[in-house]
Design a protein around this motif. Structure first.
Motif, PDB file in Angstrom:
ATOM      1  N   MET A   1      71.593 -80.852  96.990  1.00  0.00           N
ATOM      2  CA  MET A   1      71.834 -80.543  95.601  1.00  0.00           C
ATOM      3  C   MET A   1      73.017 -81.327  95.029  1.00  0.00           C
ATOM      4  SD  MET A   1      69.874 -78.689  94.031  1.00  0.00           S
ATOM      5  CE  MET A   1      68.528 -77.636  94.232  1.00  0.00           C
ATOM      6  N   ARG A   2      73.879 -81.760  95.859  1.00  0.00           N
ATOM      7  CA  ARG A   2      75.067 -82.470  95.373  1.00  0.00           C
ATOM      8  C   ARG A   2      74.696 -83.660  94.492  1.00  0.00           C
ATOM      9  NH1 ARG A   2      80.178 -82.188  93.944  1.00  0.00           N
ATOM     10  NH2 ARG A   2      81.293 -84.080  94.373  1.00  0.00           N
ATOM     11  N   ARG A   3      73.662 -84.381  94.841  1.00  0.00           N
ATOM     12  CA  ARG A   3      73.288 -85.572  94.078  1.00  0.00           C
ATOM     13  C   ARG A   3      72.843 -85.233  92.662  1.00  0.00           C
ATOM     14  NH1 ARG A   3      67.756 -86.603  97.402  1.00  0.00           N
ATOM     15  NH2 ARG A   3      66.585 -85.086  96.261  1.00  0.00           N
ATOM     16  N   TRP A   4      72.242 -84.033  92.444  1.00  0.00           N
ATOM     17  CA  TRP A   4      71.829 -83.655  91.088  1.00  0.00           C
ATOM     18  C   TRP A   4      73.045 -83.464  90.191  1.00  0.00           C
ATOM     19  CZ3 TRP A   4      67.396 -85.389  90.972  1.00  0.00           C
ATOM     20  CH2 TRP A   4      66.411 -85.088  91.906  1.00  0.00           C
ATOM     21  N   PHE A   5      74.096 -82.861  90.711  1.00  0.00           N
ATOM     22  CA  PHE A   5      75.313 -82.695  89.929  1.00  0.00           C
ATOM     23  C   PHE A   5      75.876 -84.064  89.523  1.00  0.00           C
ATOM     24  CE2 PHE A   5      75.342 -78.606  92.156  1.00  0.00           C
ATOM     25  CZ  PHE A   5      75.594 -77.753  91.102  1.00  0.00           C
ATOM     26  N   GLU A   6      75.849 -84.972  90.457  1.00  0.00           N
ATOM     27  CA  GLU A   6      76.362 -86.317  90.176  1.00  0.00           C
ATOM     28  C   GLU A   6      75.485 -87.048  89.160  1.00  0.00           C
ATOM     29  OE1 GLU A   6      76.541 -88.018  94.052  1.00  0.00           O
ATOM     30  OE2 GLU A   6      78.238 -86.789  94.658  1.00  0.00           O
ATOM     31  N   LEU A  10      77.621 -83.319  86.034  1.00  0.00           N
ATOM     32  CA  LEU A  10      78.038 -81.931  85.843  1.00  0.00           C
ATOM     33  C   LEU A  10      79.103 -81.558  86.863  1.00  0.00           C
ATOM     34  CD1 LEU A  10      74.571 -80.155  85.519  1.00  0.00           C
ATOM     35  CD2 LEU A  10      76.174 -80.664  83.678  1.00  0.00           C
ATOM     36  N   PRO A  11      80.020 -80.680  86.474  1.00  0.00           N
ATOM     37  CA  PRO A  11      80.944 -80.141  87.486  1.00  0.00           C
ATOM     38  C   PRO A  11      80.167 -79.198  88.409  1.00  0.00           C
ATOM     39  CG  PRO A  11      81.317 -79.118  85.349  1.00  0.00           C
ATOM     40  CD  PRO A  11      80.302 -80.202  85.142  1.00  0.00           C
ATOM     41  N   GLY A  12      80.647 -79.031  89.607  1.00  0.00           N
ATOM     42  CA  GLY A  12      79.954 -78.213  90.592  1.00  0.00           C
ATOM     43  C   GLY A  12      79.821 -76.749  90.232  1.00  0.00           C
ATOM     44  N   SER A  13      80.529 -76.269  89.225  1.00  0.00           N
ATOM     45  CA  SER A  13      80.472 -74.853  88.863  1.00  0.00           C
ATOM     46  C   SER A  13      79.312 -74.514  87.926  1.00  0.00           C
ATOM     47  CB  SER A  13      81.785 -74.438  88.192  1.00  0.00           C
ATOM     48  OG  SER A  13      81.987 -75.201  87.009  1.00  0.00           O
ATOM     49  N   LEU A  14      78.607 -75.520  87.378  1.00  0.00           N
ATOM     50  CA  LEU A  14      77.503 -75.261  86.464  1.00  0.00           C
ATOM     51  C   LEU A  14      76.176 -75.229  87.208  1.00  0.00           C
ATOM     52  CD1 LEU A  14      78.436 -77.471  83.377  1.00  0.00           C
ATOM     53  CD2 LEU A  14      78.603 -74.996  83.607  1.00  0.00           C
ATOM     54  N   PRO A  15      75.226 -74.407  86.724  1.00  0.00           N
ATOM     55  CA  PRO A  15      73.930 -74.323  87.400  1.00  0.00           C
ATOM     56  C   PRO A  15      73.054 -75.533  87.116  1.00  0.00           C
ATOM     57  CG  PRO A  15      73.914 -72.970  85.437  1.00  0.00           C
ATOM     58  CD  PRO A  15      75.309 -73.500  85.580  1.00  0.00           C
ATOM     59  N   VAL A  16      72.167 -75.831  88.060  1.00  0.00           N
ATOM     60  CA  VAL A  16      71.169 -76.886  87.898  1.00  0.00           C
ATOM     61  C   VAL A  16      69.798 -76.227  87.988  1.00  0.00           C
ATOM     62  CG1 VAL A  16      70.184 -78.985  88.897  1.00  0.00           C
ATOM     63  CG2 VAL A  16      72.650 -78.672  88.846  1.00  0.00           C
ATOM     64  N   LEU A  17      68.936 -76.525  87.029  1.00  0.00           N
ATOM     65  CA  LEU A  17      67.587 -75.975  87.009  1.00  0.00           C
ATOM     66  C   LEU A  17      66.625 -77.009  87.575  1.00  0.00           C
ATOM     67  CD1 LEU A  17      65.519 -73.831  86.072  1.00  0.00           C
ATOM     68  CD2 LEU A  17      65.495 -74.993  83.856  1.00  0.00           C
ATOM     69  N   CYS A  18      66.003 -76.692  88.707  1.00  0.00           N
ATOM     70  CA  CYS A  18      65.015 -77.577  89.338  1.00  0.00           C
ATOM     71  C   CYS A  18      63.658 -76.896  89.251  1.00  0.00           C
ATOM     72  CB  CYS A  18      65.362 -77.811  90.805  1.00  0.00           C
ATOM     73  SG  CYS A  18      66.963 -78.564  91.063  1.00  0.00           S
ATOM     74  N   ALA A  39      70.345 -79.631  83.359  1.00  0.00           N
ATOM     75  CA  ALA A  39      71.569 -78.844  83.357  1.00  0.00           C
ATOM     76  C   ALA A  39      71.189 -77.410  82.990  1.00  0.00           C
ATOM     77  CB  ALA A  39      72.567 -79.413  82.361  1.00  0.00           C
ATOM     78  N   GLY A  40      71.306 -76.491  83.923  1.00  0.00           N
ATOM     79  CA  GLY A  40      70.810 -75.133  83.750  1.00  0.00           C
ATOM     80  C   GLY A  40      71.464 -74.339  82.642  1.00  0.00           C
ATOM     81  N   HIS A  41      72.699 -74.617  82.315  1.00  0.00           N
ATOM     82  CA  HIS A  41      73.391 -73.846  81.281  1.00  0.00           C
ATOM     83  C   HIS A  41      72.900 -74.182  79.873  1.00  0.00           C
ATOM     84  CE1 HIS A  41      75.566 -77.625  81.144  1.00  0.00           C
ATOM     85  NE2 HIS A  41      76.227 -77.215  80.067  1.00  0.00           N
ATOM     86  N   LEU A  42      72.062 -75.210  79.723  1.00  0.00           N
ATOM     87  CA  LEU A  42      71.580 -75.617  78.404  1.00  0.00           C
ATOM     88  C   LEU A  42      70.173 -75.116  78.095  1.00  0.00           C
ATOM     89  CD1 LEU A  42      72.769 -79.340  78.445  1.00  0.00           C
ATOM     90  CD2 LEU A  42      73.892 -77.372  77.379  1.00  0.00           C
TER      91      LEU A  42
END
Length: 52
Positions: A1-6, A10-18, A39-42
Protein backbone atom coordinates in the motif's frame (compact mmCIF):
# COMPACT_ATOMS: atom_id res chain seq x y z
CA UNK A 1 0.00 0.00 0.00
CA UNK A 2 2.89 2.36 0.52
CA UNK A 3 3.26 2.95 -3.22
CA UNK A 4 -0.36 4.19 -3.52
CA UNK A 5 0.30 6.92 -0.97
CA UNK A 6 3.36 7.97 -2.92
CA UNK A 7 1.62 7.86 -6.33
CA UNK A 8 -1.29 9.94 -5.01
CA UNK A 9 1.06 12.20 -3.04
CA UNK A 10 -0.88 11.61 0.17
CA UNK A 11 0.41 11.61 3.74
CA UNK A 12 0.25 8.21 5.39
CA UNK A 13 -2.57 9.29 7.72
CA UNK A 14 -5.19 9.61 4.93
CA UNK A 15 -7.25 6.67 3.66
CA UNK A 16 -6.82 5.16 0.20
CA UNK A 17 -9.83 3.69 -1.59
CA UNK A 18 -8.95 0.65 -3.73
CA UNK A 19 -11.82 -0.75 -5.79
CA UNK A 20 -11.90 -3.73 -8.14
CA UNK A 21 -15.06 -3.97 -10.25
CA UNK A 22 -15.84 -6.92 -12.53
CA UNK A 23 -18.82 -6.86 -14.90
CA UNK A 24 -20.21 -10.17 -16.15
CA UNK A 25 -22.25 -10.96 -19.26
CA UNK A 26 -25.60 -12.70 -18.92
CA UNK A 27 -23.87 -16.07 -19.42
CA UNK A 28 -21.43 -15.39 -16.56
CA UNK A 29 -18.35 -14.49 -18.60
CA UNK A 30 -16.36 -11.52 -17.25
CA UNK A 31 -16.45 -8.77 -19.89
CA UNK A 32 -14.94 -5.80 -18.04
CA UNK A 33 -12.57 -5.30 -15.12
CA UNK A 34 -11.74 -1.93 -13.60
CA UNK A 35 -9.20 -1.26 -10.88
CA UNK A 36 -9.39 2.18 -9.25
CA UNK A 37 -7.23 3.76 -6.58
CA UNK A 38 -8.34 7.11 -5.17
CA UNK A 39 -7.72 9.40 -2.23
CA UNK A 40 -10.35 7.98 0.14
CA UNK A 41 -11.08 11.20 2.02
CA UNK A 42 -12.44 12.81 -1.19
CA UNK A 43 -15.09 10.20 -2.08
CA UNK A 44 -18.28 8.70 -0.76
CA UNK A 45 -19.21 5.34 -2.24
CA UNK A 46 -22.75 4.01 -2.59
CA UNK A 47 -23.74 0.88 -4.48
CA UNK A 48 -27.14 -0.55 -5.21
CA UNK A 49 -27.60 -4.12 -6.41
CA UNK A 50 -30.71 -5.59 -7.95
CA UNK A 51 -31.76 -8.99 -6.66
CA UNK A 52 -31.90 -11.79 -9.18
Amino acid sequence: MRRWFEALRLPGSLPVLCTLRVVHAADGRPIEATSMVKAGHLYEVQYEFATE
